[in-house]
Design an enzyme around this catalytic site. Structure first.
Site, mmCIF file in Angstrom:
data_model
loop_
_atom_site.group_PDB
_atom_site.id
_atom_site.type_symbol
_atom_site.label_atom_id
_atom_site.label_comp_id
_atom_site.label_asym_id
_atom_site.label_seq_id
_atom_site.Cartn_x
_atom_site.Cartn_y
_atom_site.Cartn_z
ATOM 1 N N THR A 181 -5.751 -0.700 6.806
ATOM 2 C CA THR A 181 -4.658 -1.606 7.145
ATOM 3 C C THR A 181 -3.600 -0.765 7.869
ATOM 4 O OG1 THR A 181 -3.795 -1.341 4.889
ATOM 5 C CG2 THR A 181 -5.087 -3.310 5.349
ATOM 6 N N THR A 240 -2.698 -2.534 -1.692
ATOM 7 C CA THR A 240 -4.070 -2.696 -2.148
ATOM 8 C C THR A 240 -4.898 -1.459 -1.874
ATOM 9 O OG1 THR A 240 -4.089 -5.056 -1.858
ATOM 10 C CG2 THR A 240 -6.214 -3.969 -1.820
#
EC number: 2.3.1.35
Lengths: 397, 397
Positions: free
Chosen positions: A146, A189
């Site tokens: 990400t 995450t």
């Protein structure tokens, strides 16, 4: 080579259009066996994402053949519809691989509270399956990123010396990971897939994974925030024919996890310092962890480190918040050393803080001696910086 | 008028040179009676500053005549020498007032881990005693400020209506406070002195103070960091001759504490938003507080608010970290409303987050409905901003 370093695995990473940047966002990892052992650990957040609910059920029998992972959307807080999306993804992958949906795991990371674009995702799954290859590990590692600036991968190869017994020989653990705290505006995450060609059963896989994560990923605490999607999966193919002992395997798996955990901390974009808080002289390891975690969660201490201030007063005030029942110690005996300088002695002023030069060192090591026992533990974190605030305020995630 | 609003009190605030800025830094508050009731609550940090240790002992008998407070130095983590400094300060004040040292309390705020300049401090105590006056409350409130931009004071006056019984009439609670979280690079130390001319005994003073602080100061959680010096003192002179009921007095004291607590939040220099997290539908008040506190301690949520992002996913992920044993709820039933817009319904997507306009409102109210019971609680905090990081990294404190 990441998840394809070990024998018996294929992987792929493709761009399915889930990320607005057009970067790779769907990865598939397949275990071609002969064994199909799986173990997984998940976030303890009670608000868990749909893929966590699915994968927890799917891994419960200790068997799985494939994992599909997507970035660009967490599929968390998406209600029953979100769970159906995960279910459809698993069924789609299973059909493409001609396996049972119950032998697939799903991992997602990205924005919370929005549905995934299912047409794009399922097309991406097909594309990834078409590109599966025994050297696709690096592509997969890229596709789960990400805000990571670099992929995190590891390979640990163990070769027995001398007259190897038939159940030893050479075996490998490979892995990839993404995320962690400051790295991720998307709720920090952490996703990790580990693969091994060692011949191990589900019980050993599970015990080893729990032991390895407990002292590695569980001790990285970038900002105290727990994700809805954290997942660590271990797949074992048995393809090497090597049968390491439980201890050997656990040690190697711990080494792999430790490497990935440190890579996560090291790539924390918002951070200017990596901080290791080591607590010694504790009555138990749990007590040491509790004290270390109190320090790594102190915004005041972490902001001080950003300012290159070896502020031991903020360390002590954080240590003092841990209840006596959790970690017995006498506050008047506490010692604190920062990068080798004992700035606090017996709960009071120690050597001059000016002797500590944090400005010229990214690594900060804080040692707190409780003088209460023989146990110790280390927790890793980062400093609290303007970039952290910027990243986590400038993006909706 | 702060601590001198009630009858029977004198106060003063002077500049003793403890602050490099030359601003006032020593305050004295004296209870002239006829009653000398005291109650005090202190930080629960096990690393407690020397003045906390002293004042805890001194207040234990429910009697005190005077409080001396200094800014410019916390006298924390200063070892046995630091405790002797506090002792000397108390004895000096007692001699100047011709009272027993055991009837004095000491409060300090400022840098941890350095000794106080005792010559300057004791001269300041003499100066303050020389300036004691029945309208010195505002001077005292100024002298305890650290990075506060305004002094925090309150006056609550209760007058009984109609045919007052002889034990009612008019009585007053006054108070001053400093600090709290983002306000204070100096470890967020909160000091507060409350005075009343109501005629109450030590048992009522203690019960009322614990009840009032539990639902006010204890529910302001600016950055989750606990100071080594936090102290709230209540002095009762009985000078009004009025004897309110326990309920009346507790209500008025709670009102005074709530006002001061909100003033602390409202003056948070680093903050751009004041955030109230109200949890309803909890099984117990403790459960509601635990859930609210999890949200107010989420750096990710607080950074999102700084970015004017009504990020309910970060609210839910914080709520989910509270153990089931602490707060029972079903994650699939959670509702979240931000400034009146129900952005999350039944654990999933609610009304459009675009309907929430945080940019034009300093106040942010988050309501989390657990749908598990009838209890509720509110915890107040601020957003996590660049100024917070700046203040807490740019100063050694």
């Amino acid at each position: 080579m990441s998840v394809t370093s070990a024998q018996g695995f294929r992987a792929a990473g493709v761009a399915a259009g889930l990320k607005s940047t057009g970067k790779p966002d769907v990865a598939v990892v397949v275990n071609d066996g002969p064994s199909d052992v799986v173990s997984a650990v998940f976030t303890s957040n009670r608000v868990e994402a749909a893929p966590v609910t699915w994968s927890r059920q799917s891994a419960a029998d200790g068997r799985a053949r494939a994992v599909v992972l997507n970035s660009g959307g967490a599929n968390a807080c998406t209600g029953p519809e979100g769970f159906l999306d995960t279910h459809r993804t698993a069924e789609h992958l299973a059909a493409a691989l001609d396996i049972s949906p119950g032998d697939t795991l799903v991992c997602s990371t990205g924005l919370i509270g929005t549905r995934l674009p299912m047409d794009a995702l399922l097309a991406g799954v097909d594309d990834a399956v078409a590109h599966l290859s025994s050297d696709g590990g690096d592509d997969a590692a890229h596709a789960i990123m990400t805000t990571d600036t670099v992929p995190k991968v590891v390979t640990v190869t163990i070769t027995s010396d001398g007259d190897a017994a038939p159940d030893l020989g050479t075996w490998t653990i490979g892995g990839m990971a993404k995320g962690a705290g400051m790295l991720a505006p998307g709720l920090a995450t952490m996703l990790c897939v580990l693969t091994t060609d060692a011949e191990i059963d589900a019980a050993l896989a599970d015990a080893a994974l729990r032991a390895a994560t407990a002292c590695t990923f569980d001790r990285v605490d970038s900002d105290g925030c727990m994700s809805t999607n954290d997942t660590v999966v271990l797949l074992a193919s048995g393809a090497s024919g090597s049968r390491p002992s439980a201890e050997e395997f656990t040690d190697a798996l711990t080494e792999a996890c430790a490497s990935l955990a440190r890579q996560l901390v090291g790539d924390a974009e918002g951070a200017s310092h990596d901080i290791a808080v080591r607590v010694v002289g504790a009555t138990t390891e749990d007590a040491a962890v509790a004290v270390a975690r109190a320090v790594t969660r102190s915004n005041l201490f972490k902001a001080a480190v950003f300012g290159n201030d070896p502020n031991w007063g903020r360390v002590l005030s954080a240590v003092g918040t841990v209840p006596e029942s959790v970690a017995p110690f006498d506050a008047a005996r506490l010692d604190v050393t920062i990068n080798g300088v004992q700035v606090c002695r017996a709960g009071g002023v120690g050597d001059a803080r000016e002797l500590v030069d944090l400005a010229s060192d990214r690594d900060v090591t804080v040692v707190v001696d409780l003088h209460a026992g023989d146990a110790e533990a280390t927790v890793w974190t980062n400093d609290l910086t303007h970039d952290y605030v910027h990243e986590n305020s400038a993006y909706s995630s």
